[in-house]
Scaffold this motif. Structure first.
Motif, PDB file in Angstrom:
ATOM      1  N   ASP A 180       0.848  -1.199   0.000  1.00 10.20           N
ATOM      2  CA  ASP A 180       0.000   0.000   0.000  1.00 10.20           C
ATOM      3  C   ASP A 180       0.879   1.243   0.000  1.00 10.20           C
ATOM      4  N   HIS A 181       1.546   1.461  -1.116  1.00  5.45           N
ATOM      5  CA  HIS A 181       2.480   2.591  -1.214  1.00  5.45           C
ATOM      6  C   HIS A 181       1.766   3.931  -1.129  1.00  5.45           C
ATOM      7  N   SER A 182       0.541   3.994  -1.614  1.00  2.39           N
ATOM      8  CA  SER A 182      -0.197   5.255  -1.570  1.00  2.39           C
ATOM      9  C   SER A 182      -0.437   5.723  -0.140  1.00  2.39           C
ATOM     10  N   LYS A 183      -0.540   4.789   0.776  1.00  5.29           N
ATOM     11  CA  LYS A 183      -0.758   5.155   2.179  1.00  5.29           C
ATOM     12  C   LYS A 183       0.550   5.358   2.920  1.00  5.29           C
ATOM     13  N   TYR A 184       1.459   4.400   2.801  1.00  2.00           N
ATOM     14  CA  TYR A 184       2.666   4.428   3.628  1.00  2.00           C
ATOM     15  C   TYR A 184       3.853   5.125   2.965  1.00  2.00           C
ATOM     16  N   GLY A 185       3.911   5.129   1.648  1.00  5.89           N
ATOM     17  CA  GLY A 185       5.062   5.723   0.977  1.00  5.89           C
ATOM     18  C   GLY A 185       6.347   4.992   1.287  1.00  5.89           C
ATOM     19  N   PHE A 186       6.233   3.682   1.511  1.00  2.85           N
ATOM     20  CA  PHE A 186       7.378   2.855   1.918  1.00  2.85           C
ATOM     21  C   PHE A 186       7.521   1.741   0.890  1.00  2.85           C
ATOM     22  N   GLY A 187       8.479   1.893  -0.032  1.00  3.15           N
ATOM     23  CA  GLY A 187       8.561   0.995  -1.161  1.00  3.15           C
ATOM     24  C   GLY A 187       9.465  -0.211  -0.975  1.00  3.15           C
ATOM     25  N   LEU A 188       9.150  -1.266  -1.698  1.00  2.00           N
ATOM     26  CA  LEU A 188       9.992  -2.460  -1.752  1.00  2.00           C
ATOM     27  C   LEU A 188      11.035  -2.209  -2.847  1.00  2.00           C
ATOM     28  N   ASN A 189      11.952  -1.300  -2.572  1.00  2.00           N
ATOM     29  CA  ASN A 189      12.898  -0.829  -3.579  1.00  2.00           C
ATOM     30  C   ASN A 189      14.269  -1.481  -3.463  1.00  2.00           C
ATOM     31  N   SER A 190      14.285  -2.719  -3.037  1.00  2.00           N
ATOM     32  CA  SER A 190      15.545  -3.438  -2.855  1.00  2.00           C
ATOM     33  C   SER A 190      15.316  -4.928  -3.076  1.00  2.00           C
ATOM     34  N   LEU A 191      16.148  -5.553  -3.903  1.00  2.00           N
ATOM     35  CA  LEU A 191      16.027  -6.996  -4.138  1.00  2.00           C
ATOM     36  C   LEU A 191      16.247  -7.803  -2.861  1.00  2.00           C
ATOM     37  N   PRO A 192      17.245  -7.490  -2.029  1.00  2.00           N
ATOM     38  CA  PRO A 192      17.378  -8.217  -0.763  1.00  2.00           C
ATOM     39  C   PRO A 192      16.119  -8.131   0.099  1.00  2.00           C
ATOM     40  N   ALA A 193      15.446  -6.986   0.076  1.00  2.00           N
ATOM     41  CA  ALA A 193      14.202  -6.845   0.839  1.00  2.00           C
ATOM     42  C   ALA A 193      13.119  -7.734   0.246  1.00  2.00           C
ATOM     43  N   GLY A 194      13.076  -7.819  -1.085  1.00  2.00           N
ATOM     44  CA  GLY A 194      12.099  -8.688  -1.734  1.00  2.00           C
ATOM     45  C   GLY A 194      12.329 -10.147  -1.387  1.00  2.00           C
ATOM     46  N   ARG A 195      13.590 -10.566  -1.410  1.00  2.00           N
ATOM     47  CA  ARG A 195      13.918 -11.947  -1.030  1.00  2.00           C
ATOM     48  C   ARG A 195      13.500 -12.231   0.401  1.00  2.00           C
ATOM     49  N   GLN A 196      13.791 -11.278   1.288  1.00  2.00           N
ATOM     50  CA  GLN A 196      13.454 -11.455   2.701  1.00  2.00           C
ATOM     51  C   GLN A 196      11.942 -11.596   2.867  1.00  2.00           C
ATOM     52  N   LEU A 197      11.194 -10.785   2.129  1.00  2.00           N
ATOM     53  CA  LEU A 197       9.737 -10.833   2.234  1.00  2.00           C
ATOM     54  C   LEU A 197       9.199 -12.185   1.780  1.00  2.00           C
ATOM     55  N   ILE A 198       9.681 -12.675   0.642  1.00  2.00           N
ATOM     56  CA  ILE A 198       9.221 -13.985   0.161  1.00  2.00           C
ATOM     57  C   ILE A 198       9.623 -15.084   1.134  1.00  2.00           C
ATOM     58  N   HIS A 199      10.861 -15.025   1.637  1.00  2.00           N
ATOM     59  CA  HIS A 199      11.316 -16.049   2.580  1.00  2.00           C
ATOM     60  C   HIS A 199      10.462 -16.082   3.834  1.00  2.00           C
ATOM     61  N   SER A 200      10.036 -14.914   4.293  1.00  2.00           N
ATOM     62  CA  SER A 200       9.251 -14.851   5.528  1.00  2.00           C
ATOM     63  C   SER A 200       7.838 -15.388   5.347  1.00  2.00           C
ATOM     64  N   LEU A 201       7.396 -15.515   4.086  1.00  2.00           N
ATOM     65  CA  LEU A 201       6.012 -15.908   3.825  1.00  2.00           C
ATOM     66  C   LEU A 201       5.835 -17.319   3.289  1.00  2.00           C
ATOM     67  N   TYR A 202       6.751 -17.769   2.406  1.00  2.00           N
ATOM     68  CA  TYR A 202       6.439 -18.953   1.599  1.00  2.00           C
ATOM     69  C   TYR A 202       6.364 -20.261   2.378  1.00  2.00           C
ATOM     70  N   GLY A 203       6.950 -20.326   3.530  1.00  2.00           N
ATOM     71  CA  GLY A 203       6.934 -21.577   4.274  1.00  2.00           C
ATOM     72  C   GLY A 203       5.847 -21.685   5.321  1.00  2.00           C
ATOM     73  N   LYS A 204       5.234 -20.544   5.687  1.00  2.00           N
ATOM     74  CA  LYS A 204       4.317 -20.575   6.821  1.00  2.00           C
ATOM     75  C   LYS A 204       2.940 -19.985   6.532  1.00  2.00           C
ATOM     76  N   TYR A 205       2.775 -19.366   5.375  1.00  2.00           N
ATOM     77  CA  TYR A 205       1.509 -18.694   5.082  1.00  2.00           C
ATOM     78  C   TYR A 205       0.917 -19.216   3.788  1.00  2.00           C
ATOM     79  N   PRO A 206      -0.378 -18.990   3.562  1.00  2.00           N
ATOM     80  CA  PRO A 206      -1.016 -19.464   2.331  1.00  2.00           C
ATOM     81  C   PRO A 206      -0.280 -18.972   1.091  1.00  2.00           C
ATOM     82  N   LEU A 207      -0.373 -19.750   0.040  1.00  2.00           N
ATOM     83  CA  LEU A 207       0.344 -19.455  -1.192  1.00  2.00           C
ATOM     84  C   LEU A 207       0.020 -18.073  -1.741  1.00  2.00           C
TER      85      LEU A 207
END
Length: 325
Positions: free
Chosen positions: A159-186
């Motif tokens: 929700d960039h329009s609200k927070y203005g906080f972007g996923l502007n880094s590949l390491p951050a993207g990897r971290q986000l996927i890693h934190s989700l793919y094993g424990k949360y719905p697909l």
């Protein structure tokens, strides 16, 4: 401020705020007037020189309970400091909050509620005319995973329009996927992967680590739409295994704990999950993984070198599959 005045001030703070058991330690550490000490105080890095931020004690905390209380107080004081000096109409115009102040807030946070409170202040930073940097995205995603609230990171990045906080880094993207793919719905992992294109990151299929984690999530799912994405990812994985350079997987516990080694470890974990899922679900051979498909343990375990690079509906699934290549 003279040495005597500084010492007197610190003594007053200890007697009024710090636990009694900390006083001798604090006083012992403050009797130091070298040029290095004064330079450090001058170039604090968190705040401008005209600001009066809450002082963070550098004393050794004598007990866990005292340490928790001290950290809570530092967090609350810093939140108030930032809130007073950000937004369209700051309450206090004396001094400015520095970029590194946000990193300190992420570090001081002890529970999900702390990070949620900090995230609610993100719009104020944008209203001040400032923007967040890649290092902020990386630290926020990392702390959300460490404090077991990755859905908060997904909400903020989504929700960039609200927070203005972007996923502007590949390491951050990897971290986000890693934190989700094993424990949360697909669908949560799918949503995270779709943000790569939104923020101009490399396509998920072009990043070995992200591709492997997303593929592992897809092959473990029995959703037919997930299998469509998996087929596209499989082609990309085949290319990645042929192009990547091999390196040894660190066995030393200290090396494995270093954050810059995490992508390599995440990749190794994802590959193991892929092989397990193929075996359990009777899927075709994992020969497309190249050397990863070996069933014998090599004398020196090796893993691919990770290059350093700074929606759940049917339609969203199809768009994601198209964007992978």
């Amino acid at each position: 401020m003279t040495g005597n005045t500084l010492l007197a001030t610190l003594r007053w703070r200890v007697s009024t705020r710090a636990p009694q058991s900390m006083q001798s330690t604090v006083l012992a550490r403050t009797i130091h007037h070298s040029s290095t000490f004064h330079q450090r105080k001058k170039d604090d890095g968190l705040f401008s020189k005209d600001a009066s931020p809450p002082k963070a004690s550098s004393a050794t905390v004598p007990s866990h309970s005292d340490g928790v209380k001290l950290r809570e107080r530092q967090f609350s004081d810093l939140v108030q400091f930032v809130a007073d000096r950000t937004g369209r109409k700051p309450v206090n115009t004396k001094g400015q909050v520095r970029q590194s102040t946000w990193l300190r807030l992420f570090q001081l946070a002890r529970k999900p509620e702390h990070l949620e409170l900090v995230s609610e202040m993100f719009p104020r930073w944008r209203d001040t005319g400032k923007s967040f940097r890649p290092v902020h995205a990386e630290m926020f995603a990392r702390r959300c995973e460490e404090l077991k609230c990755p859905l908060l990171a997904l909400k903020v990045f989504g929700d960039h329009s609200k927070y203005g906080f972007g996923l502007n880094s590949l390491p951050a993207g990897r971290q986000l996927i890693h934190s989700l793919y094993g424990k949360y719905p697909l669908e949560k992992t799918m949503t995270a992967a779709s943000l790569y294109g939104l923020y101009g990151l490399p396509a998920v299929g072009n990043d070995f680590v992200s591709c492997a984690m997303l593929y592992a999530a897809c092959v473990r799912s029995r959703d037919p739409h997930a299998q469509v994405v998996a087929e596209s990812l499989k082609r990309q994985l085949t290319k990645q295994t042929a192009q990547a350079e091999e390196v040894k997987e660190p066995k030393d516990r200290i090396l494995r704990a270093q954050h810059n080694m995490k992508p390599t470890l995440w990749l190794a974990q994802a590959i193991r999950q892929i092989k397990t899922a193929h075996g359990e679900q009777g899927l075709p051979s994992t020969s497309f993984l190249g050397m990863w498909n070996t069933t014998t343990k090599p004398r020196k375990p090796r893993f691919w070198q990770i290059a350093s690079q700074t929606p759940s509906s049917d339609g969203a699934t199809a768009n994601l599959a198209e964007s992978l290549s």
